[in-house]
Design a protein around this motif. Structure first.
Motif, PDB file in Angstrom:
ATOM      1  N   LYS A 140       0.819  -1.212   0.000  1.00  0.00           N
ATOM      2  CA  LYS A 140       0.000   0.000   0.000  1.00  0.00           C
ATOM      3  C   LYS A 140       0.852   1.261   0.000  1.00  0.00           C
ATOM      4  N   LYS A 141       2.083   1.184   0.491  1.00  0.00           N
ATOM      5  CA  LYS A 141       2.930   2.378   0.585  1.00  0.00           C
ATOM      6  C   LYS A 141       3.807   2.602  -0.643  1.00  0.00           C
ATOM      7  N   ILE A 142       3.743   1.722  -1.613  1.00  0.00           N
ATOM      8  CA  ILE A 142       4.597   1.877  -2.800  1.00  0.00           C
ATOM      9  C   ILE A 142       4.345   3.189  -3.533  1.00  0.00           C
ATOM     10  N   PRO A 143       3.101   3.651  -3.707  1.00  0.00           N
ATOM     11  CA  PRO A 143       2.930   4.966  -4.370  1.00  0.00           C
ATOM     12  C   PRO A 143       3.670   6.084  -3.622  1.00  0.00           C
ATOM     13  N   ARG A 144       3.664   6.039  -2.303  1.00  0.00           N
ATOM     14  CA  ARG A 144       4.393   7.064  -1.530  1.00  0.00           C
ATOM     15  C   ARG A 144       5.895   6.940  -1.767  1.00  0.00           C
ATOM     16  N   LEU A 145       6.393   5.722  -1.879  1.00  0.00           N
ATOM     17  CA  LEU A 145       7.825   5.533  -2.134  1.00  0.00           C
ATOM     18  C   LEU A 145       8.222   6.077  -3.505  1.00  0.00           C
ATOM     19  N   ILE A 146       7.368   5.900  -4.469  1.00  0.00           N
ATOM     20  CA  ILE A 146       7.639   6.450  -5.806  1.00  0.00           C
ATOM     21  C   ILE A 146       7.673   7.976  -5.731  1.00  0.00           C
TER      22      ILE A 146
END
Length: 167
Positions: A140-146
């Protein structure tokens, strides 16, 4: 005299004249033992001299060197905590890194969290990696990491010494 010797002589001269970037560069050469012979006392002298111009950044570099030297995380904590409490997030990052170097993950997570709350982007990524959120929680946090990745790229293009991206 080789080009390397000229470079070293030039940077040492600039460092002795008080140039911050030269002081940090010469200090790191003494830490690494590359172009200059390894000498912890001289490295510490140049880090401390650099504090006169840019105290936060100089202590950040000095803290990184202390990790490489294997200094106690408690000593590094004592050196950096005042800067962190004053809002300089890379200080918390250095404290966390010193705890990681000695396998004290719980303490490291605490300081990565503090650094991330102060806007330190690499700490936010490392916090994501070290917290046990499970597969779906991390996914779920991958968009924030990008988003963080692109923020870091753009910030570095403007100012490589911006405290939000120092590592």
């Amino acid at each position: 005299m080789t080009e390397q010797d000229k470079w070293i002589r030039h940077y040492v001269t600039l460092a002795e004249q008080g140039d911050f970037h030269a002081q940090i560069s010469v200090a790191w050469e003494y830490v690494k033992g590359g172009y200059l012979p390894y000498d912890r006392l001289k490295a510490e002298h140049y880090f401390q001299s650099a504090e006169k111009t840019s105290p936060l950044l100089a202590r950040f570099h000095h803290g990184k060197a202390k990790i490489l030297w294997g200094d106690s995380p408690d000593d590094i904590h004592d050196m950096q905590i005042g800067d962190g409490n004053a809002g300089y997030s890379p200080a918390y990052y250095i404290i966390a890194s010193s705890f990681i170097a000695t396998n004290r993950k719980d303490a490291a997570v605490k300081f990565y969290r503090l650094a991330a709350r102060c806007g330190h982007l690499p700490s936010e990524v490392l916090l994501w990696r070290s917290e046990g959120a499970g597969f779906w929680g991390k996914l779920k946090k991958i968009p924030r990491l990008i988003q963080i990745f692109f923020q870091m790229v753009f910030i570095r293009m403007r100012d490589a010494e911006d405290h939000r991206i120092l590592t």
